[in-house]
Design an enzyme around this catalytic site. Structure first.
Site, PDB file in Angstrom:
ATOM      1  N   ASN A  10       0.875  -1.175   0.000  1.00 51.92           N
ATOM      2  CA  ASN A  10       0.000   0.000   0.000  1.00 51.92           C
ATOM      3  C   ASN A  10       0.910   1.223   0.000  1.00 51.92           C
ATOM      4  OD1 ASN A  10      -1.802   2.054   0.522  1.00 51.92           O
ATOM      5  ND2 ASN A  10      -2.222   1.429   2.647  1.00 51.92           N
ATOM      6  N   LYS A  12       0.120   4.274  -0.350  1.00 50.24           N
ATOM      7  CA  LYS A  12      -0.484   5.497   0.216  1.00 50.24           C
ATOM      8  C   LYS A  12      -0.197   6.681  -0.726  1.00 50.24           C
ATOM      9  CE  LYS A  12       0.000   3.301   4.670  1.00 50.24           C
ATOM     10  NZ  LYS A  12       0.035   3.429   6.115  1.00 50.24           N
ATOM     11  N   HIS A  93      -9.506   1.610   4.708  1.00 51.85           N
ATOM     12  CA  HIS A  93      -8.252   1.799   5.444  1.00 51.85           C
ATOM     13  C   HIS A  93      -8.478   2.794   6.583  1.00 51.85           C
ATOM     14  CE1 HIS A  93      -4.142   2.851   6.430  1.00 51.85           C
ATOM     15  NE2 HIS A  93      -3.776   1.735   5.828  1.00 51.85           N
ATOM     16  N   GLU A  95      -6.756   5.131   7.694  1.00 46.79           N
ATOM     17  CA  GLU A  95      -6.433   6.536   7.379  1.00 46.79           C
ATOM     18  C   GLU A  95      -7.600   7.217   6.685  1.00 46.79           C
ATOM     19  OE1 GLU A  95      -2.711   5.791   5.409  1.00 46.79           O
ATOM     20  OE2 GLU A  95      -1.842   5.146   7.319  1.00 46.79           O
ATOM     21  N   GLU A 163      -5.552  -4.441  10.659  1.00 47.47           N
ATOM     22  CA  GLU A 163      -4.471  -3.477  10.833  1.00 47.47           C
ATOM     23  C   GLU A 163      -4.688  -2.670  12.109  1.00 47.47           C
ATOM     24  OE1 GLU A 163      -2.485  -2.474   6.801  1.00 47.47           O
ATOM     25  OE2 GLU A 163      -4.173  -1.118   7.091  1.00 47.47           O
ATOM     26  N   GLY A 169       2.793   2.254  10.660  1.00 46.10           N
ATOM     27  CA  GLY A 169       3.848   3.240  10.500  1.00 46.10           C
ATOM     28  C   GLY A 169       4.619   3.564  11.762  1.00 46.10           C
ATOM     29  N   SER A 209       3.306  -2.112  10.241  1.00 45.42           N
ATOM     30  CA  SER A 209       4.737  -2.292  10.491  1.00 45.42           C
ATOM     31  C   SER A 209       5.240  -3.691  10.154  1.00 45.42           C
ATOM     32  CB  SER A 209       5.086  -1.925  11.938  1.00 45.42           C
ATOM     33  OG  SER A 209       4.820  -0.537  12.171  1.00 45.42           O
TER      34      SER A 209
HETATM   35  P1  PGA Z   1       2.874   0.269   7.476  1.00 42.67           P
HETATM   36  O1  PGA Z   1       1.414   0.560   6.845  1.00 42.67           O
HETATM   37  O2  PGA Z   1       3.320  -1.055   6.921  1.00 42.67           O
HETATM   38  O3  PGA Z   1       3.703   1.423   6.971  1.00 42.67           O
HETATM   39  O4  PGA Z   1       2.713   0.240   8.945  1.00 42.67           O
HETATM   40  C1  PGA Z   1       0.496  -0.485   6.642  1.00 42.67           C
HETATM   41  C2  PGA Z   1      -0.814   0.043   6.143  1.00 42.67           C
HETATM   42  O5  PGA Z   1      -1.268   1.087   6.625  1.00 42.67           O
HETATM   43  O6  PGA Z   1      -1.439  -0.559   5.238  1.00 42.67           O
END
Ligand code: PGA
Length: 247
Positions: A10, A12, A93, A95, A163, A169, A209
């Protein structure tokens, strides 16, 4: 259960045409691990050009609108994304749930719109740190999943990504026991809605992560069927070890 591992990057809001070489190299890593289904969910601006070079890796989107067309400035329909070359999309997601205020009902509607356009879907769920600390994460995330689940949910077009928001992140991940318990709870919840046999075929990914150091241990967990990977999917050097860990 014979669930084929699914490992999806992903990106983003990252990536310009200068990064298409990474897409190509990730496609080569996917080709080296044919037992693993590999994809990249990219900014919509890169979908068409990435699709031309991604080889064994599919290209997906990160969101779609729930409507087919209309007065929705700045939004993209699932059919537009499919026409550009996407074969999957993420919906729900955290976010977007936070930044765009998307509700569980919105997420279910987006999943159905994606399916209608021929896209496969990764539906994301996950708890905040407050919920995790309160000790009822499994119940909360199971309820979120059932509220976000589209009608006709089936393993041939839908995968789930668990998640934990606090792991995205941050470099922090839950304990392996906590991941195992959550994935088991989510499969049980799915079984209550679509039947144990269909739930047994549905991929439930872990995200937050995940990287080349922890991916093998995470994906060895019984009900973890792959990963949704943010930061560690932006370069082939970081993502190839995650793909290899699933193979
Ligand atoms: P990350 O993000 O691997 O950077 O923690 C995962 C995600 O939000 O899909």
């Amino acid at each position: 259960m014979g669930r084929r591992k699914l490992v999806v990057g992903n990106w983003k809001m990252n990536g310009l045409r200068a990064q298409l070489g990474e897409v190509e190299a990730i496609g080569a890593a996917a080709a080296a691990h044919p037992s693993v289904e590999v994809g990249l969910c990219l900014p919509a601006t890169l979908i068409a050009s990435a699709q031309a070079v991604s080889g064994a890796a599919f290209v997906g989107a990160q969101d779609c609108h729930m409507k087919d067309s209309g007065a929705h400035t700045g939004c993209l329909s699932a059919a537009m994304l499919a026409e550009a070359g996407a074969s999957w999309t993420i919906v729900g997601h955290s976010e977007r749930r936070q930044d765009q205020g998307e509700s569980d009902a919105d997420v279910a509607a987006k999943a159905l719109a994606a399916k209608a356009a021929g896209l496969k879907v990764i539906l994301c769920v996950g708890e905040s740190l407050d919920v995790r600390d309160a000790g009822n994460a499994e119940a909360v995330v199971s309820a979120q999943l059932l509220a976000s689940l589209p009608d006709g949910a089936a393993a041939d077009w839908l995968a789930i990504a668990y998640e934990p928001i606090w792991a995205i992140g941050t470099g922090r991940i839950p304990t392996m026991e906590a991941v195992e318990a959550m994935h088991r709870a989510l499969r049980t919840a799915l079984g209550g809605r679509i039947g144990a046999a269909d739930a047994g075929g549905m991929r439930i990914l872990y995200g937050g992560s995940m990287n080349g150091d922890n991916a093998a241990e995470l994906m060895a967990i019984e009900d973890v069927d792959g990963g949704l990977v943010g930061g560690a999917s932006l370069t082939a050097a970081k993502f190839a070890p995650v793909i290899a860990a699933a193979g």
